[in-house]
Structure formats: C-alpha cells, structure tokens
Design an enzyme around this catalytic site. Structure first.
Site, PDB file in Angstrom:
ATOM      1  N   ASP A 397     -32.879  75.575  44.940  1.00  0.00           N
ATOM      2  CA  ASP A 397     -32.720  74.334  45.674  1.00  0.00           C
ATOM      3  C   ASP A 397     -31.245  74.259  46.067  1.00  0.00           C
ATOM      4  O   ASP A 397     -30.386  74.798  45.360  1.00  0.00           O
ATOM      5  CB  ASP A 397     -33.094  73.163  44.780  1.00  0.00           C
ATOM      6  CG  ASP A 397     -32.686  71.855  45.392  1.00  0.00           C
ATOM      7  OD1 ASP A 397     -33.060  71.599  46.533  1.00  0.00           O
ATOM      8  OD2 ASP A 397     -31.948  71.112  44.741  1.00  0.00           O
ATOM      9  N   ASP A 593     -33.060  70.694  40.418  1.00  0.00           N
ATOM     10  CA  ASP A 593     -32.709  69.623  39.477  1.00  0.00           C
ATOM     11  C   ASP A 593     -33.222  68.251  39.871  1.00  0.00           C
ATOM     12  O   ASP A 593     -32.777  67.253  39.325  1.00  0.00           O
ATOM     13  CB  ASP A 593     -31.188  69.559  39.292  1.00  0.00           C
ATOM     14  CG  ASP A 593     -30.494  68.987  40.525  1.00  0.00           C
ATOM     15  OD1 ASP A 593     -31.109  68.984  41.605  1.00  0.00           O
ATOM     16  OD2 ASP A 593     -29.341  68.541  40.401  1.00  0.00           O
ATOM     17  N   ASP A 597     -38.681  68.468  42.824  1.00  0.00           N
ATOM     18  CA  ASP A 597     -38.817  69.895  42.559  1.00  0.00           C
ATOM     19  C   ASP A 597     -39.866  70.183  41.489  1.00  0.00           C
ATOM     20  O   ASP A 597     -40.251  71.324  41.304  1.00  0.00           O
ATOM     21  CB  ASP A 597     -37.477  70.473  42.082  1.00  0.00           C
ATOM     22  CG  ASP A 597     -36.381  70.276  43.102  1.00  0.00           C
ATOM     23  OD1 ASP A 597     -36.682  70.358  44.301  1.00  0.00           O
ATOM     24  OD2 ASP A 597     -35.239  70.029  42.702  1.00  0.00           O
TER      25      ASP A 597
END
Length: 721
Positions: A397, A593, A597
């Site tokens: 990410d 995080d 996600d």
C-alpha cells in the site's frame, strides 16, 4: 474527484483530491487450522474443538504449561519406581510393601489426566478420518498403558512394563504442545475491531427532540446528529453542515476529506472539526463497514487450508508405524514366537511415537517468532511465516507504508526578491493556529529550517478558499485556486509541473500580492528505496496499490523503481486486485496499515500489517511489522527461508529416526542376531529429541534487524539468489 488544490472548511485545504485509500495486508487467521488441534480441549469439551474461534489461546497456553509441570512431577516417581526402568539403568528397587503399585497408580493418573488432550485429539482424527500425530500419540500411550497393566497384573511378559515410557511420552509431548501453543499469539478479532469503529450510541432526531439510541435501532430515513469528534453511526447522506471527515479508519487515507450537504458519509468515519446532520441510507449488514467485515470473514475462512508439515509427516508415519506393527506381529507369530510377537509389536508402536517430530515444528516456530520480535517483526500466523519464503510478489500500500502518510512541504517557488524562507515563514505564521494536517506540515517545515515564526492575529478560515491572518502588520493568505480567483491573482507558472505529479498546491499572498507557492506531498520513506532494491535483488516483483490519483501513484512508483502500479483503487476493490495477481500464478504478500486493507490482507497469501496502522489491519494480518520500516518485509522473507530449512532438517531427522528404528524394533535384523532393545530405542528417541532442539537453537544466530538484513541482501551477488 475534487481538485487537489481545493480547500476544506477548516483551513481551506481540501484533502479529498488524490485520495489515497490504501490497503494493508490481510490476515490468515485460519479457523480450520485453529481446529486442527482438536485434542487440545482441556475443559471437558465433547468434541475437543475448544480452540476454534478467536479467543482461548492464552488459556490453553496456561493449561498446557500447568499440565506439563504437574505431569513432570508425577513422571519422576513413576519412572524411578518402574521395575523395567530400574533394570535398564541397573539399580535395585527397595523391597517395600506396596512400592510396586506406585508406578501403575501414578501412570494411570498420567494417562487419564495428562494424556487426555491427545486421546480427545485421536478420537477427533478418527471421526474426521484423517489420522495424524494425535492418533499416533494416542495409540502409543494407550498401548503402553494397556501393556503396562498387563505386565503389572502378570498377564503379559514383564518386559512390557512401560510405565516409565508412558510417563516420558506424555511429558515430552505436553512440552512440545506447550511450546507450540505459546507460539500462537493471542489475536484480536478483526471483525471485533471493525465493529468497534461504530459508536456505542447514536443521536436520532425525533421531532424537536434528540434521543440517544443504539446504532442497531436506526432505520433508513432517520436523521442523526454527528457531533465534532464523533463517529458516523450508519451510512448516510449529509443534510446539514460542512465538515472535514477523517475517513482513515475505512479508506486508510490520512488526509481529511470535506463533506457537505448532499455528500455521502460512511459508518465509522469521524467528523473532526464540526457537527453534521445525516440522513441514514443504509444500516446493519447493508453498510460499507459490514461489507468490509464480510470480505475479511470470507477471506479468512477461505485461506490457508494447507495442513502443517508435521501433521502431514505424522499422518504418513502413522500408517508406516501401524503397517510395521501388523507385519511384525504376523512375522513373529509365524515363526512360532507369539510372546515375542507381542513384545516386538508394542515396542514398534511405542518407539514410533514422534517425540522429536512433536518438537520439530513448534520449537522452530517458537525460536523464529522470538528472533523476529527482536527484529521488529511480530508473527501471529505460523503458516504466514512459512508461506513468506515462496512469495514472488510483494504488494505495498502506498500511504503510510511506502510513504509517511502525512503531508510534507516538498518544494517552494518565490516571486521577485522574496526568498523561500520568507514565503515559508509567512505561511507558517498564518497557519500556526490551525490543527489541520497541511497547516502542521507547513509549520513543521518552518521549524526544521529554524525560521522565526511571527505571531499572527485575526486568524480565520474560509471553506474552499483558504486561511487569512495578520502577520507583522500585513494580511497574509494561504490557499488554493479559489483564493487566487477571489484576489484576482494569477497562478505561478512554475506550479504546472507540480500539478502533473498530483501535488497539493498552495499559494501565499501578502497584502493581495502573490509572493510564492508551496508544493505539498506525501513524503516517501527513505527506507522504501532500499526495500524495493533489495526485493528486486531477491527476484521479487514489487507492486504498489493506492486510492490516489494516477499522477501521484506514477510519481512515487518512478522514484522507487516499482514494477507495477494499481492507482485509484477503491477500498472494496483491493482484495480483487490481490486475487488478480494470484490468478496470474503469483504468491502475493500484501503490506498495509489501514482498515480498508483488511480484506486484501486476508486475500493475500501472506498479510503484513505496518504496526503503526489501525487495529483492524493488525488483526487482519498474519505478520505485524512493529516498526513502520518497509525493509522489515525483507526480515520476514529471510526468517521464513531460514526457519523452513530448520523445519525440513528437523522433520527429516525426526522422521528418519523412526524410519530406521521402527524396522530395527520390528526385528528385521533378527536373522543375524540383532534385535533393538527398548532401552536402546528410548536412548535413540531421546537423542533424536536433543538433536532437534539443538538444531532449532541455531536460529538464534540470525540478526533480523531490517537494516542488517537489507545490507546483507544488497551486498550479495545475483548468483546468491
């Protein structure tokens, strides 16, 4: 999508542009795998599946620890007062009345109490028609128990006094399972963490009254009040108010987003600076948050169906030992030695019990997780650690993982004689009283340059325009394109390149004249470059996923040398992108995080959560990176490879002992006069366990600090991949 330079209600900085919904890794909490220890119910559960679900691991660790120590205390007199044990070691038992019954009585207690987890597990494996380690252990201790009583009562040969062996079997296997259970970290339910995002109560408008009700009581069409700092109780549409919403817990985006009348808001998001009135459009199972919950649940329940290596080995060993025992009984009986057939058959079954095999995997896992923790890596799912060695794609990410997740002043352009320090100092003075992330970034940049920030007066902010304050007798304004329109000023030509990169652009005006402009962007972590380079050295493809605009994503990817980019991905679509990579045949590790996600973390072969992330991301990952250093991924890969080597070595040694000792115990060398005595078999069994333990201890030499691992990888040549 709104313009990244537009301004929000608080400071005029609209952060909805180039919004990064970023996606952390998902957890491999495998409920089926949790149940694989079917025999670990120590509280009297009927089917032994006490370990299912999210809780209870810490209770089982304590129970196994307590049971191990109790059984160890009982094993000492049980073994020491066993006639066969005394004969093997060559000492004489005192002639005391009743002494001969101590071993049988204590041995029975150990079999019923200490052996219960294995017996329950054996029954469960039989019911499931999947014989494995539990059945083999259960069979061995049951045969030893029955044979020992037969010997004690004079019904069988005195050589079948196995009370000492029964005691050692139970103690060593309890030790192995205690170590194994301890290595399973207590995990917080990802679903519970998601549910915790919702407020405990909602304020529903009923006529002229505002009533506090449970969010579960809300219905579509209800009007609810969301106060400053409060969470939205259900999906809805803003009917009154304008606010900067913190959607990070759902989108993963660190920047607040302006929401006003007509805009949709999501359950669990937070109003940061003012209140709202929201008309409920979805409740309960229909909300976006519930959708994420379902995705996490489905991914968790569908991932990691593989059996553990030790269970697979024990399954084969079970049939090997059973077949050997049957052949042994038939062979010795055909040779006219029925008594010896019983002795040999039972010896085979007892020796075949996988002492070392029981420790081979859990001991490696325990040491590996301890070493990982010292390197800033917390392993929650042992299969995730094992799977990491085969990962060929790492999906990062962007926001908060490869970048810091907070804006920073990247560039400054000035007009005329004004310097960068002048422009930044004026902007910082005007923004000083604001708590907005962009304001904090500007002030932080000024402090880092050791600039004197003058005191300001008359601070005000204008929605979608910017901030205004009086600094050193001059009116200073900081804002986006609407501010320039309002002042009739032209945009500086130099900012065109910033816009192409998706940067946030703020102009600084003094007494109506533009004196400069600031470019703000999400700062790339310096460690990210090393992480990407080292992953490439290992032959791993690096992919980035983000909710940010294409321009922003491409800029970051180009700077880091990332192989592939998924930009503008909605939170609910991140898991699909992971699946897309897997469909191409890749084994994917996902690093992130944010709550959004969580489904992607669950879908990935290995989910890794940056420790600074949300509780949900952490709960949804098999591995947690305690620091926010992306190089920690390399530590996980190296540890996984080293641990897997140790597991293989231990399994080969432990199983190899059985493959050699079982035929010897069966008497394959009897024609040349050699039959493996029980005593020698017991020594070999103990030696096998010691070898496994010492081999696992070698893992302690690993230095898993991210900077050390990265340096080692980057210092290697291509031939060492």
């Amino acid at each position: 999508m709104t313009n990244p330079e537009a301004h929000d209600t608080h400071t005029g900085h609209d952060m909805s542009g180039a919004q990064a919904g970023h996606g952390p890794a998902t957890e491999h909490v495998d409920h089926e795998r949790a149940n694989s220890h079917a025999g670990h119910d120590m509280n009297g559960g009927h089917d032994g599946h006490s370990m299912s679900g999210h809780g209870g691991h810490s209770d089982h660790v304590a129970q196994f620890r307590r049971l191990f120590w109790i059984m160890l205390l009982l094993a000492i007199p049980t073994s020491a007062l066993s006639g066969m044990f005394a004969m093997i070691l060559g000492y004489q038992l005192p002639d005391v009345p009743g002494l001969a019954w101590i071993s049988p009585i204590l041995g029975t207690v150990m079999y019923v109490w200490g052996g219960r987890p294995f017996l329950v597990g054996a029954v469960a494996e039989l019911r499931a028609r999947k014989p494995g380690m539990m059945l083999l252990i259960g069979l061995a201790i049951t045969v030893a128990f029955l044979a020992s009583w037969g010997s004690t009562l004079g019904l069988l040969d005195h050589q079948l006094d196995f009370w000492w062996e029964l005691a050692l079997l139970i103690v060593i296997m309890l030790l192995g399972h205690w170590v194994e259970m301890r290595s399973l970290a207590q995990t917080t339910s990802a679903l519970d963490s998601l549910a915790a995002l919702l407020p405990d109560t909602a304020e529903r408008v009923t006529g002229d009254e505002i009533l506090a009700v449970s969010p579960s009581e809300l219905r579509v069409g209800d009007i609810v009040v969301v106060r400053p700092g409060g969470s939205v109780p259900a999906d809805g549409r803003v009917v009154d108010g304008r606010v900067a919403m913190d959607e990070s817990m759902v989108t993963g985006e660190s920047r607040t987003v302006t929401r006003t009348v007509g805009d949709r808001v999501t359950a669990g998001t937070v109003a940061t600076d003012s209140g709202l009135r929201v008309e409920v459009t979805a409740t309960g199972e229909d909300t976006a948050l519930a959708g994420i919950q379902r995705l996490v649940s489905e991914a968790q329940n569908s991932s990691s169906r593989a059996q553990r290596l030790a269970d697979t080995a024990a399954g084969w060993l079970f049939w090997f030992a059973l077949g050997a025992a049957v052949l042994t009984a038939i062979a010795w009986t055909l040779f006219g030695l029925p008594d010896e057939a019983v002795v040999r058959t039972i010896t085979v079954l007892v020796i075949a019990c996988p002492h070392a095999l029981g420790l081979a995997i859990p001991l490696v896992v325990s040491i590996a997780t301890e070493r990982a923790a010292r390197g800033g890596v917390l392993v929650k799912d042992r299969l995730a650690l094992e799977s990491m060695r085969g990962v060929d794609v790492v999906l990062f990410d962007k926001t908060g993982t490869l970048t810091r997740g907070e804006p920073t002043v990247a560039e400054i352009v000035t007009v005329g004689e004004w310097t960068e320090d002048d422009v930044l100092a004026f902007a910082a003075a005007a923004e000083h009283d604001s708590e907005h992330p962009l304001a904090r970034a500007i002030v932080r940049a000024a402090v880092e340059r050791s600039l004197r920030i003058a005191s300001a007066s008359g601070f005000s902010s204008s929605p979608a325009v910017g901030v205004t304050a009086t600094v050193a007798g001059a009116v200073v304004r900081v804002g986006g394109p609407h501010l320039l329109t309002e002042e009739g000023a032209a945009e500086l030509a130099a900012v065109a390149a910033w816009r192409e990169r998706g940067a946030i652009i703020l102009h600084v005006l003094r007494d109506g004249e533009v004196i400069g402009a600031l470019s703000l962007s999400d700062e790339i972590r310096p460690e990210s470059r090393e992480a990407v380079a080292a992953l490439h050295r290992l032959g791993v493809t690096v992919v980035m996923i983000t909710g940010d605009a294409e321009a922003v994503a491409r800029t970051v990817a180009a700077e880091l040398g990332i192989d592939r980019v998924f930009a503008g991905v909605r939170p609910e679509d991140k898991a699909a992108k992971v699946h897309e990579l897997q469909r191409d045949g890749s084994r994917v590790a996902m690093v992130g995080d944010g709550v959004n996600d969580a489904p992607a973390l669950a879908q990935a072969d290995v989910g890794l959560a940056i420790g600074a992330g949300t509780d949900v991301a952490i709960a949804s990952a098999g591995v947690i990176l305690a620091s926010d250093d992306p190089r920690s991924v390399l530590s996980v890969i190296q540890l996984s490879r080293a641990a897997y080597r140790k597991m293989q070595q231990n399994l080969w040694w432990a199983a190899g002992y059985n493959l050699i000792s079982v035929p010897l115990a069966a008497g394959v060398l009897a024609p040349i006069g050699f039959v493996l005595p029980m005593s020698v078999g017991a020594v070999l069994m103990s030696l096998s366990t010691v070898v496994v333990v010492l081999n696992a201890q070698l893992l302690r030499r690993l230095d898993l600090r991210p900077e050390v691992v990265t340096r080692e990888i980057l210092g290697e040549g291509p031939s060492s991949r």
